[in-house]
Design a protein around this motif. Structure first.
Motif, PDB file in Angstrom:
ATOM      1  N   GLY A   1     -11.817  11.161   1.600  1.00  0.00           N
ATOM      2  CA  GLY A   1     -11.418   9.975   0.840  1.00  0.00           C
ATOM      3  C   GLY A   1     -10.180   9.332   1.406  1.00  0.00           C
ATOM      4  O   GLY A   1      -9.799   9.562   2.559  1.00  0.00           O
ATOM      5  N   LEU A   2      -9.531   8.468   0.600  1.00  0.00           N
ATOM      6  CA  LEU A   2      -8.338   7.761   1.027  1.00  0.00           C
ATOM      7  C   LEU A   2      -7.104   8.339   0.352  1.00  0.00           C
ATOM      8  O   LEU A   2      -7.143   8.760  -0.813  1.00  0.00           O
ATOM      9  N   THR A   3      -5.992   8.352   1.065  1.00  0.00           N
ATOM     10  CA  THR A   3      -4.705   8.691   0.451  1.00  0.00           C
ATOM     11  C   THR A   3      -4.117   7.428  -0.174  1.00  0.00           C
ATOM     12  O   THR A   3      -4.608   6.312   0.034  1.00  0.00           O
ATOM     13  N   ASP A   4      -3.041   7.616  -0.915  1.00  0.00           N
ATOM     14  CA  ASP A   4      -2.399   6.456  -1.525  1.00  0.00           C
ATOM     15  C   ASP A   4      -1.935   5.457  -0.472  1.00  0.00           C
ATOM     16  O   ASP A   4      -2.055   4.241  -0.651  1.00  0.00           O
ATOM     17  N   VAL A   5      -1.385   5.959   0.625  1.00  0.00           N
ATOM     18  CA  VAL A   5      -0.895   5.076   1.676  1.00  0.00           C
ATOM     19  C   VAL A   5      -2.033   4.288   2.310  1.00  0.00           C
ATOM     20  O   VAL A   5      -1.872   3.129   2.700  1.00  0.00           O
ATOM     21  N   GLN A   6      -3.219   4.886   2.394  1.00  0.00           N
ATOM     22  CA  GLN A   6      -4.349   4.230   3.041  1.00  0.00           C
ATOM     23  C   GLN A   6      -5.077   3.244   2.137  1.00  0.00           C
ATOM     24  O   GLN A   6      -5.851   2.420   2.622  1.00  0.00           O
ATOM     25  N   THR A   7      -4.865   3.329   0.841  1.00  0.00           N
ATOM     26  CA  THR A   7      -5.640   2.525  -0.100  1.00  0.00           C
ATOM     27  C   THR A   7      -5.202   1.058  -0.071  1.00  0.00           C
ATOM     28  O   THR A   7      -4.028   0.752  -0.269  1.00  0.00           O
ATOM     29  N   PRO A   8      -6.130   0.124   0.173  1.00  0.00           N
ATOM     30  CA  PRO A   8      -5.771  -1.299   0.166  1.00  0.00           C
ATOM     31  C   PRO A   8      -5.276  -1.728  -1.213  1.00  0.00           C
ATOM     32  O   PRO A   8      -5.755  -1.252  -2.246  1.00  0.00           O
ATOM     33  N   GLY A   9      -4.290  -2.628  -1.237  1.00  0.00           N
ATOM     34  CA  GLY A   9      -3.832  -3.193  -2.493  1.00  0.00           C
ATOM     35  C   GLY A   9      -2.777  -2.391  -3.201  1.00  0.00           C
ATOM     36  O   GLY A   9      -2.407  -2.698  -4.337  1.00  0.00           O
ATOM     37  N   LEU A  10      -2.272  -1.299  -2.595  1.00  0.00           N
ATOM     38  CA  LEU A  10      -1.223  -0.492  -3.227  1.00  0.00           C
ATOM     39  C   LEU A  10       0.060  -0.585  -2.407  1.00  0.00           C
ATOM     40  O   LEU A  10       0.027  -0.690  -1.185  1.00  0.00           O
ATOM     41  N   ASP A  11       1.219  -0.535  -3.137  1.00  0.00           N
ATOM     42  CA  ASP A  11       2.473  -0.446  -2.389  1.00  0.00           C
ATOM     43  C   ASP A  11       2.722   1.012  -2.020  1.00  0.00           C
ATOM     44  O   ASP A  11       1.922   1.903  -2.318  1.00  0.00           O
ATOM     45  N   HIS A  12       3.829   1.285  -1.387  1.00  0.00           N
ATOM     46  CA  HIS A  12       4.062   2.634  -0.873  1.00  0.00           C
ATOM     47  C   HIS A  12       4.235   3.665  -1.975  1.00  0.00           C
ATOM     48  O   HIS A  12       4.125   4.854  -1.735  1.00  0.00           O
ATOM     49  N   GLU A  13       4.492   3.250  -3.229  1.00  0.00           N
ATOM     50  CA  GLU A  13       4.617   4.200  -4.320  1.00  0.00           C
ATOM     51  C   GLU A  13       3.324   4.311  -5.127  1.00  0.00           C
ATOM     52  O   GLU A  13       3.268   5.019  -6.116  1.00  0.00           O
ATOM     53  N   GLY A  14       2.304   3.589  -4.680  1.00  0.00           N
ATOM     54  CA  GLY A  14       1.027   3.677  -5.359  1.00  0.00           C
ATOM     55  C   GLY A  14       0.829   2.619  -6.433  1.00  0.00           C
ATOM     56  O   GLY A  14      -0.205   2.576  -7.077  1.00  0.00           O
ATOM     57  N   ALA A  15       1.841   1.732  -6.626  1.00  0.00           N
ATOM     58  CA  ALA A  15       1.699   0.680  -7.637  1.00  0.00           C
ATOM     59  C   ALA A  15       0.949  -0.503  -7.031  1.00  0.00           C
ATOM     60  O   ALA A  15       1.105  -0.814  -5.861  1.00  0.00           O
ATOM     61  N   HIS A  16       0.151  -1.159  -7.865  1.00  0.00           N
ATOM     62  CA  HIS A  16      -0.576  -2.329  -7.399  1.00  0.00           C
ATOM     63  C   HIS A  16       0.374  -3.471  -7.077  1.00  0.00           C
ATOM     64  O   HIS A  16       1.320  -3.707  -7.820  1.00  0.00           O
ATOM     65  N   LEU A  17       0.114  -4.151  -5.983  1.00  0.00           N
ATOM     66  CA  LEU A  17       0.936  -5.321  -5.624  1.00  0.00           C
ATOM     67  C   LEU A  17       0.546  -6.528  -6.470  1.00  0.00           C
ATOM     68  O   LEU A  17      -0.585  -6.652  -6.877  1.00  0.00           O
TER      69      LEU A  17
END
Length: 268
Positions: A252-268
């Motif tokens: 799967g994807l890590t938080d860093v790899q997920t599109p649409g997330l900032d580096h802390e995992g919050a949605h932009l």
């Protein structure tokens, strides 16, 4: 059909060389087949419009001698296929000068001398021509026990390009076919089933057949490829493109790899 045309094929006693001989003969070519092993060579050529020449191409004068004999006895050559090669397994730390030199002599020096002799005769006669060298995927990927072989095939590919550059002006095309793993059941170059299974994985999902390589050789020699020279044609079921033998490296994807997330995992 190609009646009246003449090809010289080395390594003609078995495997890819034998399939190349059969392919040319089926199309009406006169064939001269060369191999070190007399009985297998004669068996391979039996029933075909083919003449055997027994020779050890590791001998310095053998390649030119064979080319001249073929030209004088069977008529001017229209094509040369260098399919002879040896593949002894030897770990790098056990590799000695004698084995290294024999592999280079058969796999690189002999094709060079044969191409030179053929080209000299063709130029003197004012005839165009075609050369196809049989390389290997080992030219691109080293493997245990094959430093001498891999080096020889890498050198053969550069020889192909260099000869193409120098001989193109005389109308002589020089190309190579690089097979993937091909089932040949060779007594000259035997391999274990374990090895075959490891190197034969490819996207098309089957091992190569000698006829697959012969078809590529025939195309390169044909008028359809008259503007092709200096090319290394990979006929390997897609093995050189990549491997199907590995799983996905992560499910799967890590938080860093997920599109649409900032580096802390919050949605932009």
């Amino acid at each position: 059909m190609s009646e009246g045309r003449h090809v010289l094929v080395t390594g003609a006693a078995s495997g890819i060389g034998a399939a190349v001989v059969a392919s040319f003969a089926a199309d009406g070519w006169t064939v001269t087949g060369v191999d070190l092993r007399e009985a297998p060579l004669r068996a391979s050529l039996e029933g075909l419009a083919a003449t055997p020449i027994v020779a050890d191409l590791a001998e310095p004068d053998a390649p030119e001698r064979v080319v001249r004999r073929a030209w004088e006895s069977g008529g001017p050559l229209d094509a040369l296929v260098n399919a002879a090669g040896i593949y002894p397994a030897r770990p790098f730390l056990d590799l000695d000068a004698a084995l290294w030199d024999r592999v280079q002599a058969v796999n690189v020096r002999a094709p060079m001398l044969a191409v030179r002799a053929y080209a000299a005769l063709a130029v003197a006669a004012g005839r165009p021509g075609s050369v196809v060298n049989i390389s290997s995927g080992a030219a691109l990927r080293a493997r245990p026990g094959a430093a001498h072989y891999s080096t020889s095939k890498a050198a053969l590919e550069m020889l192909t390009r260099a000869a193409a550059v120098e001989l193109g002006g005389a109308g002589i095309r020089v190309n190579a076919v690089s097979p993937g793993f091909v089932t040949v059941d060779s007594t000259a170059n035997p391999v274990t089933e374990e090895y075959a299974a490891a190197v034969s994985v490819n996207p098309l999902g089957r091992r190569g057949r000698p006829e697959d390589i012969a078809a590529a050789v025939r195309w390169l020699v044909s008028p359809a490829a008259e503007w092709v020279t200096g090319t290394i044609l990979r006929v390997d079921g897609g093995a050189s493109a990549g491997t199907t033998a590995l799983p996905a490296h992560w499910p799967g994807l890590t938080d860093v790899q997920t599109p649409g997330l900032d580096h802390e995992g919050a949605h932009l």
